[in-house]
Design a protein around this motif. Structure first.
Motif, PDB file in Angstrom:
ATOM      1  N   ASN A 171       0.837  -1.187   0.000  1.00 15.97           N
ATOM      2  CA  ASN A 171       0.000   0.000   0.000  1.00 15.97           C
ATOM      3  C   ASN A 171       0.879   1.247   0.000  1.00 15.97           C
ATOM      4  O   ASN A 171       1.798   1.344   0.801  1.00 15.97           O
ATOM      5  CB  ASN A 171      -0.889  -0.018   1.250  1.00 15.97           C
ATOM      6  CG  ASN A 171      -1.993   0.990   1.209  1.00 15.97           C
ATOM      7  OD1 ASN A 171      -1.824   2.097   0.733  1.00 15.97           O
ATOM      8  ND2 ASN A 171      -3.135   0.600   1.727  1.00 15.97           N
ATOM      9  N   ASP A 211       0.174   4.065   1.070  1.00 20.16           N
ATOM     10  CA  ASP A 211      -0.094   4.859   2.265  1.00 20.16           C
ATOM     11  C   ASP A 211       0.470   4.178   3.508  1.00 20.16           C
ATOM     12  O   ASP A 211      -0.174   4.088   4.545  1.00 20.16           O
ATOM     13  CB  ASP A 211      -1.602   5.095   2.427  1.00 20.16           C
ATOM     14  CG  ASP A 211      -2.162   5.870   1.249  1.00 20.16           C
ATOM     15  OD1 ASP A 211      -1.447   6.734   0.716  1.00 20.16           O
ATOM     16  OD2 ASP A 211      -3.313   5.590   0.846  1.00 20.16           O
ATOM     17  N   GLN A 224       1.410   7.493  -8.342  1.00 17.33           N
ATOM     18  CA  GLN A 224       2.231   6.844  -7.326  1.00 17.33           C
ATOM     19  C   GLN A 224       3.205   5.847  -7.966  1.00 17.33           C
ATOM     20  O   GLN A 224       4.356   5.744  -7.540  1.00 17.33           O
ATOM     21  CB  GLN A 224       1.340   6.141  -6.300  1.00 17.33           C
ATOM     22  CG  GLN A 224       0.558   7.113  -5.443  1.00 17.33           C
ATOM     23  CD  GLN A 224      -0.600   6.470  -4.717  1.00 17.33           C
ATOM     24  OE1 GLN A 224      -1.224   5.518  -5.219  1.00 17.33           O
ATOM     25  NE2 GLN A 224      -0.907   6.986  -3.530  1.00 17.33           N
TER      26      GLN A 224
END
Length: 186
Positions: free
Chosen positions: A28, A30, A63
């Motif tokens: 992930n 994050d 990202q």
């Protein structure tokens, strides 16, 4: 972070009884750590021989591009939710970018929304009749009929595994692929 990562990898290798992982993902973007930190850790895992390749998961196009800029090793795979009824984590731009950069797109949750919802199954009925398959087989075939896309369906029962393998033989014609690409949630 690197110390925690290496301990985790070494524990995995011991459980798997192998010397290296073919691919190591950051799950992930994050993470509680910065992208610089976790990409550095993944690269060190490759440098040390604990892994052969680096992948990312649940990343947007922006990202992914950032991770590529940071990584010293090529990112060889991205894993995102992608199914016949859930396409938002795999925009056309992301899929095109991955294909152009030779990054494999790994779709997870390929049956998302289909198994437990008759409304979704009804939308696939005509196609299932035409291709003599179940809704889940059609969902897998839709993925298999795309360039640079693979999938990882969860299957714990032999019957489901056999059904999944049967979907490999379904060739969806281009017009039907187009219609399936345009399907929206009911």
């Amino acid at each position: 972070f690197r110390r925690v990562l290496f301990r985790s990898i070494e524990a995995m290798l011991k459980r798997l009884e192998t010397d290296y992982l073919d691919l190591i993902y950051i799950h992930n973007p994050d993470s509680p750590y910065s992208m610089d930190e976790y990409m550095s850790g993944l690269n060190k895992a490759v440098d040390s021989g604990l892994a052969k390749g680096v992948g990312v998961s649940n990343f947007s196009l922006e990202q992914l591009v950032r991770a590529i800029q940071i990584s010293t090793h090529p990112i060889i795979a991205i894993q995102n939710v992608y199914s016949i009824f859930q396409k938002h984590d795999a925009s056309a731009e992301l899929l095109e970018y991955c294909a152009s950069e030779n990054i494999l797109f790994v779709a997870y949750s390929p049956f998302k929304l289909i198994i437990e919802n008759e409304g979704y199954q009804k939308l696939l009925e005509t196609f299932c009749e035409k291709y003599n398959c179940s809704p889940t087989q059609l969902a897998l075939a839709w993925l298999f009929n795309q360039e640079n896309v693979v999938t990882i369906p969860k299957s714990t029962k032999k019957g489901h595994i056999d059904s999944n393998f049967a979907s490999l033989g379904i060739e969806i014609d281009p017009q039907d692929m187009h219609e399936l690409n345009m399907l929206k949630s009911p």
